[in-house]
Design an enzyme around this catalytic site. Structure first.
Site, PDB file in Angstrom:
ATOM      1  N   TYR A   1      59.698  10.699   6.973  1.00 46.86           N
ATOM      2  CA  TYR A   1      58.582   9.825   6.582  1.00 46.86           C
ATOM      3  C   TYR A   1      58.790   9.381   5.139  1.00 46.86           C
ATOM      4  O   TYR A   1      59.920   9.175   4.713  1.00 46.86           O
ATOM      5  CB  TYR A   1      57.233  10.522   6.861  1.00 46.86           C
ATOM      6  CG  TYR A   1      56.174   9.479   6.993  1.00 46.86           C
ATOM      7  CD1 TYR A   1      56.245   8.539   8.015  1.00 46.86           C
ATOM      8  CD2 TYR A   1      55.158   9.360   6.059  1.00 46.86           C
ATOM      9  CE1 TYR A   1      55.329   7.507   8.107  1.00 46.86           C
ATOM     10  CE2 TYR A   1      54.228   8.334   6.152  1.00 46.86           C
ATOM     11  CZ  TYR A   1      54.317   7.408   7.178  1.00 46.86           C
ATOM     12  OH  TYR A   1      53.426   6.389   7.252  1.00 46.86           O
TER      13      TYR A   1
ATOM     14  N   ARG B   1      51.913  -4.887   6.167  1.00 45.11           N
ATOM     15  CA  ARG B   1      51.827  -4.251   4.841  1.00 45.11           C
ATOM     16  C   ARG B   1      52.416  -2.857   4.959  1.00 45.11           C
ATOM     17  O   ARG B   1      51.703  -1.860   5.012  1.00 45.11           O
ATOM     18  CB  ARG B   1      50.364  -4.227   4.379  1.00 45.11           C
ATOM     19  CG  ARG B   1      50.206  -4.060   2.892  1.00 45.11           C
ATOM     20  CD  ARG B   1      49.305  -2.906   2.556  1.00 45.11           C
ATOM     21  NE  ARG B   1      49.695  -1.700   3.268  1.00 45.11           N
ATOM     22  CZ  ARG B   1      49.056  -0.551   3.203  1.00 45.11           C
ATOM     23  NH1 ARG B   1      47.973  -0.445   2.497  1.00 45.11           N
ATOM     24  NH2 ARG B   1      49.476   0.521   3.864  1.00 45.11           N
TER      25      ARG B   1
ATOM     26  N   LYS C   1      55.167   8.460  11.890  1.00 50.87           N
ATOM     27  CA  LYS C   1      53.847   9.103  11.918  1.00 50.87           C
ATOM     28  C   LYS C   1      53.707   9.975  13.156  1.00 50.87           C
ATOM     29  O   LYS C   1      53.154  11.075  13.101  1.00 50.87           O
ATOM     30  CB  LYS C   1      52.739   8.040  11.928  1.00 50.87           C
ATOM     31  CG  LYS C   1      52.511   7.444  10.554  1.00 50.87           C
ATOM     32  CD  LYS C   1      51.122   7.742  10.032  1.00 50.87           C
ATOM     33  CE  LYS C   1      51.132   7.828   8.537  1.00 50.87           C
ATOM     34  NZ  LYS C   1      49.961   7.405   7.842  1.00 50.87           N
TER      35      LYS C   1
ATOM     36  N   GLU D   1      47.718   1.259  11.615  1.00 54.07           N
ATOM     37  CA  GLU D   1      48.588   1.703  10.530  1.00 54.07           C
ATOM     38  C   GLU D   1      49.255   0.525   9.838  1.00 54.07           C
ATOM     39  O   GLU D   1      49.853  -0.324  10.498  1.00 54.07           O
ATOM     40  CB  GLU D   1      49.661   2.613  11.161  1.00 54.07           C
ATOM     41  CG  GLU D   1      50.557   3.296  10.199  1.00 54.07           C
ATOM     42  CD  GLU D   1      49.831   4.331   9.359  1.00 54.07           C
ATOM     43  OE1 GLU D   1      48.931   5.013   9.882  1.00 54.07           O
ATOM     44  OE2 GLU D   1      50.174   4.451   8.179  1.00 54.07           O
ATOM     45  N   ASP D   2      49.122   0.476   8.536  1.00 48.17           N
ATOM     46  CA  ASP D   2      49.841  -0.524   7.731  1.00 48.17           C
ATOM     47  C   ASP D   2      49.588  -1.969   8.148  1.00 48.17           C
ATOM     48  O   ASP D   2      50.505  -2.794   8.172  1.00 48.17           O
ATOM     49  CB  ASP D   2      51.341  -0.201   7.683  1.00 48.17           C
ATOM     50  CG  ASP D   2      51.611   0.954   6.707  1.00 48.17           C
ATOM     51  OD1 ASP D   2      50.641   1.499   6.135  1.00 48.17           O
ATOM     52  OD2 ASP D   2      52.785   1.311   6.509  1.00 48.17           O
TER      53      ASP D   2
ATOM     54  N   ASP E   1      44.410   5.043   9.345  1.00 44.43           N
ATOM     55  CA  ASP E   1      44.805   6.140   8.467  1.00 44.43           C
ATOM     56  C   ASP E   1      44.858   5.728   6.999  1.00 44.43           C
ATOM     57  O   ASP E   1      44.549   6.530   6.119  1.00 44.43           O
ATOM     58  CB  ASP E   1      46.164   6.691   8.903  1.00 44.43           C
ATOM     59  CG  ASP E   1      46.519   7.944   8.124  1.00 44.43           C
ATOM     60  OD1 ASP E   1      45.682   8.869   8.130  1.00 44.43           O
ATOM     61  OD2 ASP E   1      47.583   7.995   7.495  1.00 44.43           O
ATOM     62  N   ASP E   2      45.250   4.481   6.742  1.00 42.65           N
ATOM     63  CA  ASP E   2      45.343   4.033   5.343  1.00 42.65           C
ATOM     64  C   ASP E   2      43.968   4.062   4.678  1.00 42.65           C
ATOM     65  O   ASP E   2      43.858   4.269   3.474  1.00 42.65           O
ATOM     66  CB  ASP E   2      45.911   2.610   5.270  1.00 42.65           C
ATOM     67  CG  ASP E   2      47.222   2.515   6.016  1.00 42.65           C
ATOM     68  OD1 ASP E   2      48.130   3.285   5.692  1.00 42.65           O
ATOM     69  OD2 ASP E   2      47.315   1.701   6.958  1.00 42.65           O
TER      70      ASP E   2
ATOM     71  N   ASN F   1      52.057   5.279  -4.500  1.00 37.01           N
ATOM     72  CA  ASN F   1      53.418   5.519  -4.027  1.00 37.01           C
ATOM     73  C   ASN F   1      54.252   4.263  -4.195  1.00 37.01           C
ATOM     74  O   ASN F   1      53.695   3.183  -4.173  1.00 37.01           O
ATOM     75  CB  ASN F   1      53.373   5.828  -2.513  1.00 37.01           C
ATOM     76  CG  ASN F   1      53.186   7.288  -2.254  1.00 37.01           C
ATOM     77  OD1 ASN F   1      53.802   8.116  -2.868  1.00 37.01           O
ATOM     78  ND2 ASN F   1      52.306   7.578  -1.303  1.00 37.01           N
TER      79      ASN F   1
HETATM   80  P1  NAD Z   1      46.005  -2.153  -1.090  1.00 39.27           P
HETATM   81  O1  NAD Z   1      47.004  -3.227  -1.205  1.00 39.27           O
HETATM   82  O2  NAD Z   1      44.994  -2.207  -0.005  1.00 39.27           O
HETATM   83  O3  NAD Z   1      45.172  -2.043  -2.488  1.00 39.27           O
HETATM   84  C1  NAD Z   1      45.709  -2.182  -3.772  1.00 39.27           C
HETATM   85  C2  NAD Z   1      44.577  -2.561  -4.708  1.00 39.27           C
HETATM   86  O4  NAD Z   1      45.017  -2.489  -6.045  1.00 39.27           O
HETATM   87  C3  NAD Z   1      44.054  -3.965  -4.484  1.00 39.27           C
HETATM   88  O5  NAD Z   1      42.659  -3.927  -4.456  1.00 39.27           O
HETATM   89  C4  NAD Z   1      44.492  -4.705  -5.740  1.00 39.27           C
HETATM   90  O6  NAD Z   1      43.562  -5.697  -6.122  1.00 39.27           O
HETATM   91  C5  NAD Z   1      44.485  -3.596  -6.757  1.00 39.27           C
HETATM   92  N1  NAD Z   1      45.317  -3.889  -7.937  1.00 39.27           N
HETATM   93  C6  NAD Z   1      46.511  -4.492  -7.990  1.00 39.27           C
HETATM   94  N2  NAD Z   1      46.923  -4.583  -9.279  1.00 39.27           N
HETATM   95  C7  NAD Z   1      45.994  -3.978 -10.024  1.00 39.27           C
HETATM   96  C8  NAD Z   1      45.850  -3.740 -11.424  1.00 39.27           C
HETATM   97  N3  NAD Z   1      46.788  -4.125 -12.282  1.00 39.27           N
HETATM   98  N4  NAD Z   1      44.759  -3.099 -11.849  1.00 39.27           N
HETATM   99  C9  NAD Z   1      43.821  -2.691 -10.985  1.00 39.27           C
HETATM  100  N5  NAD Z   1      43.896  -2.893  -9.656  1.00 39.27           N
HETATM  101  C10 NAD Z   1      44.964  -3.528  -9.180  1.00 39.27           C
HETATM  102  O7  NAD Z   1      46.804  -0.797  -0.999  1.00 39.27           O
HETATM  103  P2  NAD Z   1      46.257   0.647  -0.568  1.00 39.27           P
HETATM  104  O8  NAD Z   1      46.487   0.891   0.863  1.00 39.27           O
HETATM  105  O9  NAD Z   1      44.871   0.790  -1.078  1.00 39.27           O
HETATM  106  O10 NAD Z   1      47.266   1.585  -1.363  1.00 39.27           O
HETATM  107  C11 NAD Z   1      47.303   1.593  -2.774  1.00 39.27           C
HETATM  108  C12 NAD Z   1      48.282   2.636  -3.272  1.00 39.27           C
HETATM  109  O11 NAD Z   1      47.842   3.930  -2.880  1.00 39.27           O
HETATM  110  C13 NAD Z   1      49.694   2.496  -2.713  1.00 39.27           C
HETATM  111  O12 NAD Z   1      50.618   2.791  -3.713  1.00 39.27           O
HETATM  112  C14 NAD Z   1      49.742   3.540  -1.652  1.00 39.27           C
HETATM  113  O13 NAD Z   1      51.073   4.010  -1.453  1.00 39.27           O
HETATM  114  C15 NAD Z   1      48.880   4.618  -2.232  1.00 39.27           C
HETATM  115  N6  NAD Z   1      48.312   5.491  -1.203  1.00 39.27           N
HETATM  116  C16 NAD Z   1      48.479   6.844  -1.345  1.00 39.27           C
HETATM  117  C17 NAD Z   1      47.961   7.688  -0.406  1.00 39.27           C
HETATM  118  C18 NAD Z   1      48.128   9.169  -0.573  1.00 39.27           C
HETATM  119  O14 NAD Z   1      48.639   9.615  -1.550  1.00 39.27           O
HETATM  120  N7  NAD Z   1      47.690   9.971   0.355  1.00 39.27           N
HETATM  121  C19 NAD Z   1      47.304   7.188   0.704  1.00 39.27           C
HETATM  122  C20 NAD Z   1      47.139   5.807   0.826  1.00 39.27           C
HETATM  123  C21 NAD Z   1      47.642   4.961  -0.143  1.00 39.27           C
END
Ligand code: NAD
Length: 552
Positions: free
Chosen positions: A105, A157, A175, A246-247, A269-270, A409
């Site tokens: 993964y 995504r 997954k 997912e994604d 899940d996201d 990430n």
């Molecule tokens: P997403 O694309 O839905 O959301 C990203 C958000 O960040 C958007 O709202 C965007 O407007 C905002 N953004 C972008 N640039 C920015 C900035 N400079 N300042 C403030 N905000 C900004 O993505 P997501 O699914 O919400 O995932 C976001 C991150 O979290 C990814 O890196 C993902 O890998 C990580 N994530 C980690 C876990 C975990 O650790 N368990 C789980 C899910 C997602």
């Protein structure tokens, strides 16, 4: 439904023998077939003389993996093993989960998806395209087992990598491997699905080895109708199947979840898995501080699927602890790329609106921290380095034990490193991360940061939903999963700053989550069949064990 869709667990003696047995990954044991099995199953002469056991075979696999030059090669080798001997594949994963999870993964699966067409060897799961409109149920009937859980993506995504079209199939496949390895969902219950609706990724459209439909993405009503037919067909062919989205890109993820969560057993899940793992981290942090959830003020950097999901579940948890929903929402604030999300803004999409509170505009994160004085900051914007020294020092100034979650990430996108989080807060941060970080030594103390990985949550939630025949998957189920996960964090874990249990305990942890989820399913009257007298024992009996069984 054809007979084959009702049968889930194959029995070797039933129909396979000889070479066809060796070539069936669900049954093959390779050199571990015993002398008696070789005679009884027509295998004599088809295998070398040696009779190994699974441990010896696993050791050979590990030795081969160690000799490979990079993680992508290891990913390919593990996939090939999955294709020829399923039980051995899962035994290797289960017994070495710390080393193997990053290979099957994240982060390796991201690279694998980018190269999917180039490293492609055998299909896994099902590919459904816009050309299948009107016949999706028939297509699903080609699947030889009765699916209990589907992980579906449209590839728009993929992780933080954007639109990878049909190459995104690596994600549902990975997954579902984690469902089996972490929670013991039976492999035959797992169906990865790619809704191949094209891609807007020009590089892929121009790539001669691209495996998907070579068209731009389907949009609008044609897209919605395809998803609708898929969901209905899946429920018709595999009644009660749990469907995990997912994604999907933001513009589809939120509305599809809203559209289907009250109709079929489904979750994203996201959004929801992330939410539960983060909430569990907060619960663990509060075990250290002794604080109450309802006293927390949480500021998110990022306002996408992860932020909205976590905030919504935190609100549900606060409501369950006595706050009114409106009051609970005011404990959560979002900062997006244009600054603090506040009421006066006219550029906000729907999922941000519940968190657009009355406040003067604030342009940057540090100023927002000074204005709102949060007890916790959660980074989910996928912008690296945004928890700066000033941000961390300000959090340490405001709080005795600041909660700092840098969840983005991959590692390059992490808001700060574990080392920075501890150093700039004088070792007082309660830290969780999305990317792996090594232990940190500071002032004679060793901190062991652990990843708030969704794989702590979704496998147990899926197992709980399957064993109870859940008709719906509710917030309360994710909340109880979060409680169960935090409960499994030991005092020793907490002493070293770990807010999650050690990964090698994942099957025990997932089993407990499944029990907690199943209990809620029955309490909410959302289960099928009789309520088992002993839910924990019932869950245990349903868990797949990759150790070989005798076929005689
Ligand atoms: P997403 O694309 O839905 O959301 C990203 C958000 O960040 C958007 O709202 C965007 O407007 C905002 N953004 C972008 N640039 C920015 C900035 N400079 N300042 C403030 N905000 C900004 O993505 P997501 O699914 O919400 O995932 C976001 C991150 O979290 C990814 O890196 C993902 O890998 C990580 N994530 C980690 C876990 C975990 O650790 N368990 C789980 C899910 C997602």
């Amino acid at each position: 439904m054809p007979e084959k869709n009702r049968r889930n667990i194959p029995v070797a003696s039933e129909r396979r023998h000889g070479l066809s047995l060796l070539r069936d990954p669900a049954l093959n044991k390779g050199t571990a077939f015993t002398e008696k099995e070789r005679d009884a199953l027509g295998l004599r002469g088809l295998l070398p003389s040696v009779v190994s056991n699974q441990e010896q075979q696993a050791a050979r696999i590990l030795e081969n993996l160690q000799g490979l030059p990079n993680d992508l090669e290891k990913f390919v080798a593990l996939n090939a093993l999955h294709d020829r001997n399923e039980a051995l594949f899962f035994r290797v994963i289960c017994d070495n989960i710390d080393e193997m999870q990053p290979l099957i993964y994240t982060p390796t699966v991201g690279l694998a998806c980018q190269r999917y067409g180039h490293i492609y060897q055998r299909p896994r799961g099902m590919f459904i395209s816009a050309n299948d409109r009107g016949r999706i149920a028939k297509v699903l009937e080609n699947w030889p087992y009765r699916a209990g859980i589907i992980v579906v993506t449209d590839g728009e995504r993929i992780l933080g990598l954007g639109d990878l079209g049909a190459n995104g199939m690596g994600i549902p496949v990975g997954k579902l491997s984690l469902y089996v390895a972490c929670a013991g969902v039976h492999p035959n219950s797992c169906l990865p699905v790619m809704l191949d609706v094209g891609t807007n990724n020009m590089e892929l459209l121009d790539d001669p080895f691209y495996i998907g439909v070579r068209e731009r993405r389907l949009r609008g009503s044609a897209y919605d109708e395809l998803v609708e037919e898929f969901i209905s067909a899946a429920q018709e062919v595999f009644p009660g199947v749990v469907i995990q989205f997912e994604d999907f890109a933001n513009h589809n993820a939120f509305r599809l979840l809203k559209q289907y969560r009250d109709r079929v057993p489904t979750f994203n899940d996201d959004i929801q898995g992330t939410a539960a793992v983060a909430l569990a981290g907060i619960f663990s942090a509060l075990r250290i501080t002794g604080g109450k959830l309802t006293d927390q003020r949480i500021l998110f950097l990022g306002a996408g699927e992860a932020a909205a999901g976590i905030a919504d579940l935190v609100v549900s948890a606060m409501v369950s602890q006595g706050l009114k929903e409106d009051d609970a929402r005011r404990h959560c604030w979002l900062v997006d790329s244009r600054g603090l999300v506040v009421k006066g803004r006219t550029d906000l999409v729907e999922h941000k609106l519940p968190y657009a509170h009355e406040h003067a505009p604030v342009g940057d994160f540090l100023t927002a921290i000074k204005a709102l004085r949060p007890t916790a900051i959660i980074g989910v914007a996928a912008v690296g380095g945004t928890f700066t020294q000033e941000v961390l020092e300000e959090m340490a100034r405001l709080n005795e034990r600041p909660i700092i979650f840098a969840l983005s990430n991959p590692t390059s996108k992490s808001e700060c490193t574990a080392e920075e989080a501890y150093r700039y807060t004088g070792g007082r941060a309660l830290f969780a991360c999305g990317s792996p970080f090594d232990p940190v030594k500071l002032n004679g103390q060793t901190f062991v940061p652990r990843q708030g990985n969704n794989s702590y949550i979704f496998p147990g939630v899926g197992l709980g939903a399957i064993v109870s025949g859940a008709h719906r998957i509710t917030d309360e189920m994710f909340m109880s999963a979060a409680h169960s996960l935090a409960h499994d964090v030991t005092e020793t874990d907490l002493k070293q700053g770990s807010l999650y249990p050690a990964l090698p305990r994942i099957r025990e942890v997932s089993g407990n989550i499944a029990v907690a989820v199943a209990r809620v399913v029955y309490q909410q009257n959302l289960g099928s069949g009789d309520v088992p007298g002993d839910i924990a024992a019932h869950v245990q009996t349903q868990m797949y064990d990759p150790h070989y069984k005798s076929y005689l």
